[in-house]
Write a protein that holds these residues in place. Structure first.
Motif, PDB file in Angstrom:
ATOM      1  N   ASP A 126       3.579   8.184  -4.026  1.00  0.00           N
ATOM      2  CA  ASP A 126       4.465   9.334  -4.221  1.00  0.00           C
ATOM      3  C   ASP A 126       5.499   9.349  -3.086  1.00  0.00           C
ATOM      4  OD1 ASP A 126       2.966   9.984  -6.493  1.00  0.00           O
ATOM      5  OD2 ASP A 126       1.529  11.132  -5.297  1.00  0.00           O
ATOM      6  N   ASP A 127       5.563  10.414  -2.303  1.00  0.00           N
ATOM      7  CA  ASP A 127       6.551  10.473  -1.224  1.00  0.00           C
ATOM      8  C   ASP A 127       5.915  10.266   0.149  1.00  0.00           C
ATOM      9  OD1 ASP A 127       5.103  12.794  -1.291  1.00  0.00           O
ATOM     10  OD2 ASP A 127       6.808  14.126  -0.894  1.00  0.00           O
ATOM     11  N   LYS A 128       4.683   9.713   0.160  1.00  0.00           N
ATOM     12  CA  LYS A 128       3.984   9.498   1.429  1.00  0.00           C
ATOM     13  C   LYS A 128       3.803   8.014   1.687  1.00  0.00           C
ATOM     14  CE  LYS A 128       1.360  13.851   1.213  1.00  0.00           C
ATOM     15  NZ  LYS A 128      -0.001  14.440   1.164  1.00  0.00           N
ATOM     16  N   SER A 129       3.661   7.662   2.968  1.00  0.00           N
ATOM     17  CA  SER A 129       3.402   6.271   3.336  1.00  0.00           C
ATOM     18  C   SER A 129       2.490   6.237   4.551  1.00  0.00           C
ATOM     19  CB  SER A 129       4.708   5.535   3.645  1.00  0.00           C
ATOM     20  OG  SER A 129       5.337   6.083   4.789  1.00  0.00           O
ATOM     21  N   THR A 130       1.783   5.139   4.714  1.00  0.00           N
ATOM     22  CA  THR A 130       0.935   4.946   5.885  1.00  0.00           C
ATOM     23  C   THR A 130       0.954   3.476   6.273  1.00  0.00           C
ATOM     24  OG1 THR A 130      -1.290   5.319   6.786  1.00  0.00           O
ATOM     25  CG2 THR A 130      -1.174   4.568   4.517  1.00  0.00           C
ATOM     26  N   ASP A 243       7.792  -6.676   9.435  1.00  0.00           N
ATOM     27  CA  ASP A 243       6.619  -7.520   9.696  1.00  0.00           C
ATOM     28  C   ASP A 243       5.361  -7.024   8.981  1.00  0.00           C
ATOM     29  OD1 ASP A 243       8.222  -9.029  11.483  1.00  0.00           O
ATOM     30  OD2 ASP A 243       7.777  -7.592  13.083  1.00  0.00           O
ATOM     31  N   HIS A 244       5.533  -6.261   7.922  1.00  0.00           N
ATOM     32  CA  HIS A 244       4.394  -5.772   7.153  1.00  0.00           C
ATOM     33  C   HIS A 244       4.621  -6.037   5.664  1.00  0.00           C
ATOM     34  CE1 HIS A 244       3.443  -3.717  10.874  1.00  0.00           C
ATOM     35  NE2 HIS A 244       2.289  -3.310  10.367  1.00  0.00           N
ATOM     36  N   GLY A 245       3.523  -6.334   4.975  1.00  0.00           N
ATOM     37  CA  GLY A 245       3.577  -6.330   3.525  1.00  0.00           C
ATOM     38  C   GLY A 245       3.596  -4.891   3.040  1.00  0.00           C
ATOM     39  N   HIS A 246       4.234  -4.651   1.911  1.00  0.00           N
ATOM     40  CA  HIS A 246       4.367  -3.291   1.387  1.00  0.00           C
ATOM     41  C   HIS A 246       3.712  -3.214   0.005  1.00  0.00           C
ATOM     42  CE1 HIS A 246       7.137  -3.168   4.661  1.00  0.00           C
ATOM     43  NE2 HIS A 246       7.583  -1.960   4.384  1.00  0.00           N
ATOM     44  N   VAL A 247       2.836  -2.230  -0.177  1.00  0.00           N
ATOM     45  CA  VAL A 247       2.177  -2.013  -1.461  1.00  0.00           C
ATOM     46  C   VAL A 247       2.541  -0.610  -1.942  1.00  0.00           C
ATOM     47  CG1 VAL A 247      -0.003  -1.944  -2.724  1.00  0.00           C
ATOM     48  CG2 VAL A 247       0.259  -3.494  -0.769  1.00  0.00           C
ATOM     49  N   ILE A 248       3.208  -0.531  -3.095  1.00  0.00           N
ATOM     50  CA  ILE A 248       3.571   0.760  -3.675  1.00  0.00           C
ATOM     51  C   ILE A 248       2.591   1.064  -4.797  1.00  0.00           C
ATOM     52  CG2 ILE A 248       5.313   2.004  -5.015  1.00  0.00           C
ATOM     53  CD1 ILE A 248       6.271  -0.614  -2.441  1.00  0.00           C
ATOM     54  N   LEU A 249       1.868   2.178  -4.685  1.00  0.00           N
ATOM     55  CA  LEU A 249       0.926   2.580  -5.731  1.00  0.00           C
ATOM     56  C   LEU A 249       1.714   3.242  -6.855  1.00  0.00           C
ATOM     57  CD1 LEU A 249      -2.119   3.923  -3.685  1.00  0.00           C
ATOM     58  CD2 LEU A 249      -1.473   1.602  -4.261  1.00  0.00           C
ATOM     59  N   ALA A 250       2.333   2.393  -7.643  1.00  0.00           N
ATOM     60  CA  ALA A 250       3.258   2.853  -8.682  1.00  0.00           C
ATOM     61  C   ALA A 250       2.522   3.072  -9.996  1.00  0.00           C
ATOM     62  CB  ALA A 250       4.380   1.825  -8.857  1.00  0.00           C
ATOM     63  N   ASN A 251       3.249   3.566 -10.961  1.00  0.00           N
ATOM     64  CA  ASN A 251       2.751   3.754 -12.313  1.00  0.00           C
ATOM     65  C   ASN A 251       3.402   2.702 -13.219  1.00  0.00           C
ATOM     66  OD1 ASN A 251       1.701   4.736 -14.668  1.00  0.00           O
ATOM     67  ND2 ASN A 251       2.831   6.679 -14.655  1.00  0.00           N
ATOM     68  N   PRO A 252       2.659   1.843 -13.915  1.00  0.00           N
ATOM     69  CA  PRO A 252       1.214   1.923 -14.138  1.00  0.00           C
ATOM     70  C   PRO A 252       0.365   1.145 -13.144  1.00  0.00           C
ATOM     71  CG  PRO A 252       2.151   0.273 -15.583  1.00  0.00           C
ATOM     72  CD  PRO A 252       3.296   0.844 -14.801  1.00  0.00           C
ATOM     73  N   SER A 253       0.978   0.262 -12.341  1.00  0.00           N
ATOM     74  CA  SER A 253       0.190  -0.573 -11.420  1.00  0.00           C
ATOM     75  C   SER A 253       1.044  -0.952 -10.215  1.00  0.00           C
ATOM     76  CB  SER A 253      -0.360  -1.804 -12.149  1.00  0.00           C
ATOM     77  OG  SER A 253       0.652  -2.498 -12.835  1.00  0.00           O
ATOM     78  N   CYS A 419      -8.580   6.854  -1.971  1.00  0.00           N
ATOM     79  CA  CYS A 419      -8.406   5.588  -1.267  1.00  0.00           C
ATOM     80  C   CYS A 419      -7.189   5.647  -0.341  1.00  0.00           C
ATOM     81  CB  CYS A 419      -8.245   4.451  -2.281  1.00  0.00           C
ATOM     82  SG  CYS A 419      -8.238   2.804  -1.548  1.00  0.00           S
ATOM     83  N   PHE A 420      -6.093   6.183  -0.844  1.00  0.00           N
ATOM     84  CA  PHE A 420      -4.886   6.319  -0.018  1.00  0.00           C
ATOM     85  C   PHE A 420      -5.165   7.225   1.189  1.00  0.00           C
ATOM     86  CE2 PHE A 420      -0.990   8.488   1.223  1.00  0.00           C
ATOM     87  CZ  PHE A 420      -0.109   7.430   1.388  1.00  0.00           C
ATOM     88  N   ASP A 421      -5.793   8.364   0.943  1.00  0.00           N
ATOM     89  CA  ASP A 421      -6.058   9.315   2.035  1.00  0.00           C
ATOM     90  C   ASP A 421      -7.061   8.754   3.036  1.00  0.00           C
ATOM     91  OD1 ASP A 421      -4.315  11.046   0.829  1.00  0.00           O
ATOM     92  OD2 ASP A 421      -5.870  12.294  -0.108  1.00  0.00           O
ATOM     93  N   TYR A 422      -8.079   8.035   2.549  1.00  0.00           N
ATOM     94  CA  TYR A 422      -9.091   7.438   3.418  1.00  0.00           C
ATOM     95  C   TYR A 422      -8.444   6.432   4.365  1.00  0.00           C
ATOM     96  CZ  TYR A 422     -13.452   4.879   4.587  1.00  0.00           C
ATOM     97  OH  TYR A 422     -14.502   4.281   5.223  1.00  0.00           O
TER      98      TYR A 422
END
Length: 514
Positions: A126-130, A243-253, A419-422
């Motif tokens: 969504d609008d958050k990142s870690t 220097d980081h890989g980026h994973v977006i938890l998008a819809n549908p995957s 999982c995202f929050d953890y």
């Protein structure tokens, strides 16, 4: 602190019960399909003194050729096409894989190809990142992940292998294995000019990749294709977290971004299922612009659209295949021909390089490979010794893909958010899972503990501050869903070999006396 101890106790209790339940049934129901496969046959001298034939010179084949050649083995590598490969996967080497590269003496293969250091992952929802950094504090400063053009890396590996005088690298297409009385004696292959030759050796190792046409005689392939990757190359942009890989938890995957050179960023869009929109008629471009582009971080949006307009869109099916070998005298499977997992976590090369280290160490004390039956029995230990590392990475890849994908099921979406929050909690909650993903701490029990800690954390979020019957029901389904995700993967990998390898007799196999 008390909450952490309580969480640990709950996790340990649930984990113990579930592992005992699945372990018993998995062990009880697992058939020994490979008994009696290691028949002996007449010994045939190697062709020209060749000790090992390797089919395929990709990452696994090239690295194996160098490792065995450096140990003094006479190696003949047969590769279908020696020109530089052009693929959209196999571009990210995790730190655990880089450690194996060091162990094999191949670390300079990431030099002079504009490879980029990768220090961790950034996760977006969504609008958050870690930001999730690799736990590299205890390692030398050179230890990190590496990302690069797959073809450049493979060409460096091939050059390194071919530099050894006892390694012969030849272009040719292997059409079949030569088998006598259940023992593989070598291969039949065709050269570029169409001439057919036979090559003989006491040991043939098949590393011909995910499209292998030889694996069926050496294993029981159960290939699953859960999704496809759509690949683009972005130019003239900077990642939000360098220097980081980026994973977006998008819809549908999920959507992935990572650098493959100093000026290029690879984008991989996961599309569930085996069919993707047509590139030729413009459906794919429309899908990417309307469905995917709005979910891309703003820093990358314009370059993402420009890459679509440029038209260099490519697709690749994502294959998953548990290792199900038939121990066969005179032959062995390696790499993607043997074992595949969803490429979401970039663990494929780490598994392959780890397998090569295991095999090299097993073969080192052997002076003569010609006793096919004894060698086959001895090398059964390879399948057990590789399991803790390979199964941890395989299980994590399959489980994370399912958790990171959107679902109409509310309980699954709660698991995704948990999982995202953890991971966002930091400390051991992020370093533990990232150590697993990176191959730095490939421990199966640690994987299961963190997985169910995420599930229990999700239930806690649902029940606080005030539980309700509806939330209790969703929480129960969340735990059930978590078990339904991870335990079938563990069962396919093999409970006994994964968690209790020391109980497998092959674990203790001694080298045959020459």
């Amino acid at each position: 602190m008390a909450d952490q101890y309580l969480l640990g106790a709950v996790v340990a209790s649930i984990l113990g019960f579930l592992l005992l339940h699945v372990g018993f049934h998995g062990w009880k129901g697992r058939a020994r399909r490979t008994a009696g496969k290691c028949g002996s046959g007449p010994v045939v001298p190697g062709d020209g003194g060749t000790e090992v034939i390797i089919v395929g010179a990709g990452v696994a084949g090239s690295a194996l050729a160098y490792a065995l050649g450096k140990d003094g083995r006479r190696v003949h590598v047969i590769e279908r096409d020696l020109s530089e490969p052009d693929r959209i996967v196999g571009e990210l080497l995790q730190p655990g894989g880089y450690l194996k590269l060091l162990e094999l003496g191949l670390e300079d293969c990431v030099d002079e190809i504009d490879a980029q250091r990768v220090l961790g992952y950034a996760l977006f929802k969504d609008d958050k990142s870690t930001k999730l950094s690799y736990p590299l504090e205890k390692f030398h400063s050179d230890i990190a992940g590496r990302s690069f053009h797959n073809g450049r890396f493979i060409q460096r590996m091939r050059e390194k292998a071919a530099s050894l005088p006892n390694v012969r690298l030849e272009q040719g297409t292997v059409t079949s294995l030569i088998e006598e009385n259940g023992t593989v004696k070598g291969v039949v292959y065709k050269t570029k000019s169409g001439e057919e030759f036979k090559a003989l050796s006491p040991l043939t190792i098949v590393c011909d990749g995910c499209f292998s046409n030889l694996r069926r005689t050496l294993c029981s392939p159960k290939v699953d294709v859960p999704s496809c990757f759509v690949g683009l190359v972005l130019e003239n942009c900077q990642l939000p977290f360098p220097d980081h890989g980026h994973v977006i938890l998008a819809n549908p995957s999920p959507i992935l971004f990572y650098p493959i050179s100093s000026t290029e960023i690879r984008c991989l869009v996961d599309v569930p299922g085996q069919k993707v929109p047509s590139i030729a008629n413009g459906e794919m471009a429309n899908y990417l612009k309307t469905m995917v582009a709005p979910q891309v971080p703003t820093e990358l949006h314009d370059s993402f659209v420009a890459a679509i307009d440029k038209g260099s869109i490519r697709t690749m099916p994502n294959r998953s295949m548990p290792a199900a070998p038939h121990p066969t005298a005179g032959a062995l499977l390696m790499g993607d021909a043997f074992n595949m997992r969803h490429p979401l976590t970039g663990g494929g090369m780490t598994v392959a390089l780890s397998d090569i280290v295991v095999l090299r160490n097993l073969l080192k004390p052997l002076h003569d490979l010609h006793d096919a039956a004894a060698l086959c029995k001895y090398l059964e230990s390879f399948y057990t010794l590789r399991k803790p590392v390979a199964s941890t990475i395989n299980t994590l890849a399959g489980a994370l893909y399912k958790v990171f994908s959107a679902s109409p099921d509310q309980a699954r979406n709660e698991m995704r958010q948990a999982c995202f929050d953890y991971l966002s909690l930091g400390g051991v909650f992020s370093s533990g899972p990232i150590a697993l993903l990176s191959g730095l701490n490939p421990r199966p029990l640690s994987l299961v503990a963190h997985f169910f800690a995420v599930a229990i954390y999700g239930v806690g979020r649902l029940l606080l501050p005030f539980p309700s019957l509806e939330r209790l029901w969703i929480g129960a389904r969340l735990i059930s869903g978590a078990a339904g995700i991870i335990f079938p993967i563990i069962k396919a990998e093999g409970v006994r070999q994964m968690f209790f390898p020391a109980t497998v007799p092959a674990y203790y196999r001694a080298p045959p006396v020459n």
